[in-house]
Motif scaffolding. Structure first.
Motif, PDB file in Angstrom:
ATOM      1  N   ASP A   1      -2.718  10.971  -4.579  1.00 52.83           N
ATOM      2  CA  ASP A   1      -2.297   9.580  -4.348  1.00 52.83           C
ATOM      3  C   ASP A   1      -1.044   9.274  -5.181  1.00 52.83           C
ATOM      4  N   LEU A   2      -0.268   8.323  -4.670  1.00 51.13           N
ATOM      5  CA  LEU A   2       0.947   7.880  -5.370  1.00 51.13           C
ATOM      6  C   LEU A   2       0.645   7.250  -6.722  1.00 51.13           C
TER       7      LEU A   2
ATOM      8  N   LEU B   1      -4.951   4.584  -9.496  1.00 52.93           N
ATOM      9  CA  LEU B   1      -5.989   4.889  -8.497  1.00 52.93           C
ATOM     10  C   LEU B   1      -6.543   6.298  -8.706  1.00 52.93           C
TER      11      LEU B   1
ATOM     12  N   GLY C   1      -3.550  10.535   0.213  1.00 55.29           N
ATOM     13  CA  GLY C   1      -3.578   9.089  -0.015  1.00 55.29           C
ATOM     14  C   GLY C   1      -5.006   8.677  -0.333  1.00 55.29           C
ATOM     15  N   CYS C   2      -5.598   9.375  -1.331  1.00 58.55           N
ATOM     16  CA  CYS C   2      -7.049   9.280  -1.568  1.00 58.55           C
ATOM     17  C   CYS C   2      -7.484   7.943  -2.140  1.00 58.55           C
TER      18      CYS C   2
ATOM     19  N   PHE D   1       0.830  -1.214   0.000  1.00 60.29           N
ATOM     20  CA  PHE D   1       0.000   0.000   0.000  1.00 60.29           C
ATOM     21  C   PHE D   1       0.864   1.265   0.000  1.00 60.29           C
TER      22      PHE D   1
ATOM     23  N   HIS E   1      -7.302   9.095   5.390  1.00 55.10           N
ATOM     24  CA  HIS E   1      -8.171   7.958   5.690  1.00 55.10           C
ATOM     25  C   HIS E   1      -7.428   6.672   5.349  1.00 55.10           C
ATOM     26  N   THR E   2      -7.018   5.945   6.348  1.00 57.62           N
ATOM     27  CA  THR E   2      -6.213   4.714   6.220  1.00 57.62           C
ATOM     28  C   THR E   2      -4.950   4.934   5.379  1.00 57.62           C
TER      29      THR E   2
ATOM     30  N   ARG F   1     -15.012  -2.051   0.903  1.00 53.17           N
ATOM     31  CA  ARG F   1     -14.754  -1.673   2.296  1.00 53.17           C
ATOM     32  C   ARG F   1     -15.444  -0.352   2.637  1.00 53.17           C
TER      33      ARG F   1
ATOM     34  N   GLY G   1       0.834  12.327  -6.552  1.00 58.47           N
ATOM     35  CA  GLY G   1       1.814  13.055  -5.742  1.00 58.47           C
ATOM     36  C   GLY G   1       2.181  12.220  -4.531  1.00 58.47           C
ATOM     37  N   ASP G   2       3.283  12.621  -3.896  1.00 56.64           N
ATOM     38  CA  ASP G   2       3.730  11.962  -2.667  1.00 56.64           C
ATOM     39  C   ASP G   2       3.395  12.895  -1.505  1.00 56.64           C
ATOM     40  N   VAL G   3       2.558  12.398  -0.591  1.00 57.28           N
ATOM     41  CA  VAL G   3       2.056  13.278   0.482  1.00 57.28           C
ATOM     42  C   VAL G   3       3.144  13.690   1.475  1.00 57.28           C
TER      43      VAL G   3
ATOM     44  N   THR H   1       2.110   1.723  -4.192  1.00 54.50           N
ATOM     45  CA  THR H   1       1.083   1.391  -5.184  1.00 54.50           C
ATOM     46  C   THR H   1       1.467   1.826  -6.586  1.00 54.50           C
TER      47      THR H   1
HETATM   48  C1  LIG Z   1      -5.060   1.774   2.327  1.00 58.20           C
HETATM   49  S1  LIG Z   1      -5.115   2.849   1.003  1.00 58.20           S
HETATM   50  C2  LIG Z   1      -6.431   3.970   1.430  1.00 58.20           C
HETATM   51  C3  LIG Z   1      -7.077   4.625   0.226  1.00 58.20           C
HETATM   52  C4  LIG Z   1      -8.258   5.536   0.568  1.00 58.20           C
HETATM   53  N1  LIG Z   1      -7.860   6.641   1.411  1.00 58.20           N
HETATM   54  C5  LIG Z   1      -9.365   4.738   1.215  1.00 58.20           C
HETATM   55  O1  LIG Z   1      -9.501   4.796   2.447  1.00 58.20           O
HETATM   56  O2  LIG Z   1     -10.079   4.024   0.495  1.00 58.20           O
HETATM   57  C6  LIG Z   1      -3.691   3.858   1.187  1.00 58.20           C
HETATM   58  C7  LIG Z   1      -3.510   4.787   0.011  1.00 58.20           C
HETATM   59  O3  LIG Z   1      -2.442   5.672   0.286  1.00 58.20           O
HETATM   60  C8  LIG Z   1      -1.682   5.839  -0.887  1.00 58.20           C
HETATM   61  N2  LIG Z   1      -0.331   6.233  -0.476  1.00 58.20           N
HETATM   62  C9  LIG Z   1       0.545   5.514   0.285  1.00 58.20           C
HETATM   63  N3  LIG Z   1       1.666   6.226   0.488  1.00 58.20           N
HETATM   64  C10 LIG Z   1       1.492   7.425  -0.143  1.00 58.20           C
HETATM   65  C11 LIG Z   1       2.296   8.590  -0.307  1.00 58.20           C
HETATM   66  N4  LIG Z   1       3.524   8.674   0.233  1.00 58.20           N
HETATM   67  N5  LIG Z   1       1.794   9.626  -1.035  1.00 58.20           N
HETATM   68  C12 LIG Z   1       0.560   9.537  -1.603  1.00 58.20           C
HETATM   69  N6  LIG Z   1      -0.245   8.464  -1.475  1.00 58.20           N
HETATM   70  C13 LIG Z   1       0.210   7.426  -0.762  1.00 58.20           C
HETATM   71  C14 LIG Z   1      -1.755   4.506  -1.594  1.00 58.20           C
HETATM   72  O4  LIG Z   1      -1.506   4.628  -2.970  1.00 58.20           O
HETATM   73  C15 LIG Z   1      -3.184   4.071  -1.280  1.00 58.20           C
HETATM   74  O5  LIG Z   1      -4.084   4.484  -2.266  1.00 58.20           O
END
Ligand SMILES: C[S@@+](CC[C@H](N)C(=O)[O-])C[C@H]1O[C@@H](n2cnc3c(N)ncnc32)[C@H](O)[C@@H]1O
Length: 273
Positions: A81-82, A86, A57-58, A7, A126-127, A28, A108-110, A10
């Motif tokens: 989101d990365l 997605l 991380g949408c 995750f 969110h997660t 979910r 983008g990288d958050v 991704t």
């Molecule tokens: C478990 S998923 C949750 C997705 C969404 N927020 C949800 O609850 O359905 C985690 C998400 O965070 C993104 N992610 C992880 N590390 C990240 C980063 N450094 N920058 C941007 N997105 C990131 C992943 O690509 C993934 O889509």
């Protein structure tokens, strides 16, 4: 240390895996307990006063769409989101659900967003936090991006508590550890959150605690097990055959009415002073 958590990378997963993640995030996100947990912390974020919201991380944009649909919200949500795959799914789903004008999505990288200080009235994660390499750094980034008085909502599993029943408790514990080691980077991050928020200068407003447990038959956990079964071998803590056998045994437990699956979840709402 770089994580093996799929995750958190991704942007490197194949299309088959990403399509499975889209299904998993959407199933979910529609589960009544997940809907309730999201709504409860969004209610505490006073989004009626927010013009601009960031969904960090949408994924497929689940939280962004939920915010855009809210009767008390008249602003715009940006999802980052990365994964380009997605982000595309998030754009399509926003279109299908009639909230495309209120939302936009980009890659983008958050941990280092090219966005001005104080650009957002509110931020949601969110997660996300259990999957990033540097959760403290991401919380610092949240504080930088928020306007003074702006609120952040952080929701995630307390994955150190994620567990499934097994006929042999010792093997059950080993399987739980293999699973947790494969699908999260920070299994205890929600226990650190009060400290991380304070260190970033964010003031805790409220918090919520939940147990998502299913006993007898799996519903929420059935789709999680399907996604995990495919993800665990990518992290290398089980082989493909071991992960398939693990998943099949849990589905069998559910069919026989002896399933047990549980994890704690927490939400925090904090404000920038
Ligand atoms: C478990 S998923 C949750 C997705 C969404 N927020 C949800 O609850 O359905 C985690 C998400 O965070 C993104 N992610 C992880 N590390 C990240 C980063 N450094 N920058 C941007 N997105 C990131 C992943 O690509 C993934 O889509």
């Amino acid at each position: 240390m770089t994580s093996v958590d799929p995750f958190g990378r991704t942007d490197t997963l194949d299309e088959g895996m990403l399509a499975a993640l889209v299904t998993r995030f959407e199933v979910r996100g529609k589960h009544p307990q997940f809907v309730n947990m999201l709504d409860e912390y969004l209610d505490a974020m006073t989004l009626d006063a927010a013009d601009s919201v960031l969904d960090m991380g949408c994924g497929t944009g689940l939280a962004a769409r939920a915010i855009a649909r809210r009767a008390d919200f008249s602003g715009h949500v940006v999802g980052v989101d990365l994964s380009p795959y997605l982000v595309e799914a998030a754009q399509r789903l926003a279109q299908e659900e009639g909230v495309a004008e209120r939302t936009s999505f980009r890659t983008g990288d958050v941990s280092c967003l090219d966005v001005a200080d104080g650009a957002f009235d509110a931020v949601v994660a969110h997660t996300l936090l259990s999957h990033v390499d540097d959760a403290a750094g991401v919380i610092q980034e949240v504080a930088r991006l928020l306007k003074p008085g702006g609120r952040v909502g952080i929701f995630d599993g307390d994955y150190a508590s994620l567990t499934f029943g097994h006929a042999d408790p010792v093997l059950g514990q080993a399987n739980d550890e293999a699973l947790i080691g494969a699908v999260v980077t920070n299994a205890r991050v929600m226990r650190q959150m009060p400290r991380l928020l304070q260190a970033a200068g964010l003031e805790l407003v409220t918090s919520f605690a939940y147990v998502l447990a299913e006993v007898g038959k799996a519903d929420f956990w059935a789709s999680a097990i399907e996604a995990y079964r495919r993800l665990i071998p990518k992290a290398g803590t089980m082989t493909v055959d071991e992960a398939d056998a693990w998943g099949a045994a849990l589905h069998r437990d559910s069919e026989r009415g002896v399933f047990f699956g549980s994890s704690n979840y927490y939400a925090y709402v904090a404000r920038r002073r």
